[in-house]
Design a protein around this motif. Sequence first.
Motif, short mmCIF file in Angstrom:
data_model
loop_
_atom_site.label_atom_id
_atom_site.label_comp_id
_atom_site.label_asym_id
_atom_site.label_seq_id
_atom_site.Cartn_x
_atom_site.Cartn_y
_atom_site.Cartn_z
N GLN A 7 -7.12 0.64 0.36
CA GLN A 7 -7.02 -0.73 -0.11
C GLN A 7 -7.29 -1.70 1.03
O GLN A 7 -7.57 -2.87 0.80
N LEU A 8 -7.21 -1.18 2.25
CA LEU A 8 -7.42 -2.01 3.43
C LEU A 8 -8.79 -1.70 4.03
O LEU A 8 -9.28 -0.57 3.93
N ARG A 13 -7.14 -5.03 6.98
CA ARG A 13 -6.98 -6.23 6.15
C ARG A 13 -7.16 -5.86 4.68
O ARG A 13 -7.88 -4.93 4.35
N LEU A 14 -6.54 -6.68 3.83
CA LEU A 14 -6.51 -6.35 2.39
C LEU A 14 -7.90 -6.53 1.75
O LEU A 14 -8.48 -7.60 1.81
N LEU A 17 -5.98 -4.72 -4.10
CA LEU A 17 -4.53 -4.52 -4.25
C LEU A 17 -4.30 -3.81 -5.58
O LEU A 17 -4.32 -4.43 -6.65
N LEU A 23 1.51 0.50 1.50
CA LEU A 23 1.25 -0.70 2.30
C LEU A 23 2.42 -0.93 3.25
O LEU A 23 3.58 -0.68 2.92
N LEU A 27 2.33 -6.19 6.40
CA LEU A 27 1.45 -6.82 5.42
C LEU A 27 2.27 -7.45 4.28
O LEU A 27 1.99 -8.58 3.85
N SER A 136 -13.58 -7.31 -4.93
CA SER A 136 -12.23 -6.77 -4.78
C SER A 136 -11.62 -6.55 -6.15
O SER A 136 -11.93 -7.27 -7.11
N GLU A 313 -5.33 -14.01 0.81
CA GLU A 313 -5.37 -12.95 1.84
C GLU A 313 -6.68 -12.16 1.74
O GLU A 313 -7.31 -11.85 2.76
N ILE A 314 -7.07 -11.83 0.51
CA ILE A 314 -8.32 -11.09 0.31
C ILE A 314 -9.52 -11.94 0.75
O ILE A 314 -10.45 -11.45 1.39
#
Length: 323
Positions: A7-8, A13-14, A17, A23, A27, A136, A313-314
């Motif tokens: 997922q990272l 980094r994201l 999700l 996780l 984070l 994503s 965040e994404i």
Amino acid sequence: MSAGLPQLDEHGRLRHLITLDGLGKDLLEALLRRAERFAAAAPRGTRRAGALDGWTVVQLFGEPSTRTRASFELAAVRLGAHVLTLDRALSSHAKGETLADTIGNLEAMSVDVFVIRDATPGVHEQVARAVGTRASVVSGGEAHLSHPTQGLLDALTIRQAKGGFEGLAIAIVGDIGRSRVARSAHHALATLGVQEIRLVGPREMLPAPGEFPGATRFESMDDGIAGADVIMMLRIQHERSGGGREPDLAAYRRDFGLTVERLSRAGSRAVVMHPGPLNRGVEIDSEVADGARSLIRRQVANGVAVRMAVLAEIAEARRKRAA
Ligand code: CP
């Protein structure tokens, strides 16, 4: 989710999700801090932040939803995105189109984020693999397995109410075995440092042995909620019965319903949560759901802030990859 789909990204980094399982605490805390800032800004219907300017977010929902669907849409719009919401049952899926074709067609219209709710385990990962690095995938709920933004909003609500996670006793009550909310709450709360998580329900609703590591099981409601700081009520997931026998609702209310009287026996510290939708008069009485110790509407409000935080965040991770 299988071990093969990170997922990272390569910098931690994201990117997607799909589950909170695996996780790290840093984070999760970063997401809660970001959500706290959005919650404090108390957005009220206007566009306020440009983190998703020029982005397109598609919501593909294969199960009913009020809170998740509405709050993801509000979150994305408030961050500046265009949002398209498709009800899978009313899409060309109903005419035989495969999920891969639906995703491929939507991708042809340049989608940045797919928000997906689906009753079939593995769909989110399948879509994430199909879109590769082009988009994503964010889960709005996966079968009985995972509801990561619900886990985050529950954690945020608890932190706001209790000031932290240290020393808390949290009772999750009801149909836990079939609950993605309970699984994601457990992942979030255990990672964030809650040491006492109690699973409370009739034996047939408790999860399989080995699931929810570290949690304690109770088949008596009064024992399970005694002295708890937080009581998280769940509804019975009738839609996941698979044709099996469902409980007698009057007996369930008698043994596991949260009434004013039962809440008073839990102790004065206990606050009440419920992810919704409520089945009033079954797992929770209206006097409790609408009472002074209820955080239920706070959870809903936090849902927008948490979903803004995840999307922002994404977006930030993508900008950094592109820089
Ligand atoms: N808590 C929750 O997932 O609610 P909805 O099913 O209404 O989205």
